[in-house]
Design an enzyme around this catalytic site. Structure first.
Site, short mmCIF file in Angstrom:
data_model
loop_
_atom_site.label_atom_id
_atom_site.label_comp_id
_atom_site.label_asym_id
_atom_site.label_seq_id
_atom_site.Cartn_x
_atom_site.Cartn_y
_atom_site.Cartn_z
N SER A 1 124.23 81.17 59.66
CA SER A 1 123.68 81.24 61.03
C SER A 1 124.56 82.12 61.89
O SER A 1 125.79 82.21 61.67
CB SER A 1 123.61 79.84 61.64
OG SER A 1 123.24 79.92 63.01
N TYR B 1 126.88 71.49 63.36
CA TYR B 1 126.05 72.47 62.66
C TYR B 1 126.82 73.76 62.45
O TYR B 1 126.81 74.35 61.36
CB TYR B 1 124.78 72.72 63.46
CG TYR B 1 123.86 73.76 62.88
CD1 TYR B 1 123.01 73.46 61.82
CD2 TYR B 1 123.81 75.05 63.40
CE1 TYR B 1 122.15 74.41 61.29
CE2 TYR B 1 122.96 76.00 62.89
CZ TYR B 1 122.13 75.68 61.83
OH TYR B 1 121.29 76.63 61.31
#
Length: 217
Positions: free
Chosen positions: A109, A122
């Site tokens: 990400s 995350y």
């Protein structure tokens, strides 16, 4: 081609039909990740259908929208189980099946580059995946197996559906991050993955390809 899914059988079947409709061979494999025995369940269904592996894409993931003050041990364990532990042990199990010259791609990400305090757990999982990829690239290089990461930005997928879809303000906020001025699509990221698994990327390994549309430049 094996199409793994955790819960959305309909979407998995649609993907299989798209592949077979284009002349390929595909089948769906169900296994919920992040639970005991997840890798065993996955490979019990996968191994009878294949005689080897050429490409492995670790794409499954869960979000964890929580700041340091809001984060709980339970949420932390859940997101790391799905986003880090499962891919690591899937790769471990897949390596004896993978042919020399194979490709491993981990979806990470843009949050590893862009600080978003509200997703601290995350973010940590995606950083772990990138470091794991570099380490494995070094180990697997003698076999000609490349290991790379692809890092999307804001993309209109199910992981963002609860806040992004149907909300013009949220879409404008997400699009504002990207130099290209819009929210990403699954196809934007899939094309990057397709490149890094192709022969054209044979000399690319141990790196992260930014697929954020130039977010936060």
């Amino acid at each position: 081609m094996a199409v793994h899914y955790g819960r959305d059988e309909v979407a998995a079947k649609e993907t299989v039909e798209a592949i077979t409709g284009a002349g390929g061979r595909a089948f769906a494999v169900r296994a919920e990740l992040g639970v005991p025995g997840d890798v065993d369940t996955l490979f019990a269904a996968l191994e009878p259908e294949i005689d080897g592996l050429d490409i492995l894409v670790n794409n499954a993931g869960v979000n964890a929208s929580a700041s340091i003050e809001e984060l709980t041990p339970e949420l932390y364990d859940r997101v790391y189980a799905v986003n880090v532990k499962a891919p690591l042990f899937i790769i471990q199990r897949a390596l004896p099946l993978m042919r020399d010259g194979g490709r491993i791609v981990n979806i990470t990400s843009g949050v590893t580059r862009i600080a978003l305090p509200g997703t601290i757990a995350y973010t940590g999982t995606k950083g772990a995946i990138e470091v794991m990829g570099r380490t494995l690239a070094k180990q697997l290089g003698p076999r000609g197996i490349t290991v790379n990461s692809v890092a999307p930005g804001f993309v209109d997928t199910d992981i963002n559906a609860d806040w992004l879809r149907g909300d013009p303000e949220a879409q404008a906020y997400a699009a504002g991050f990207a130099a290209l001025g819009r929210v990403g699509t699954p196809e934007d990221v899939a094309d990057v993955v397709a490149f890094v698994t192709s022969a054209d990327a044979r000399w690319v390994t141990g790196t992260t390809l930014d697929a954020t549309g130039g977010s936060a430049l």
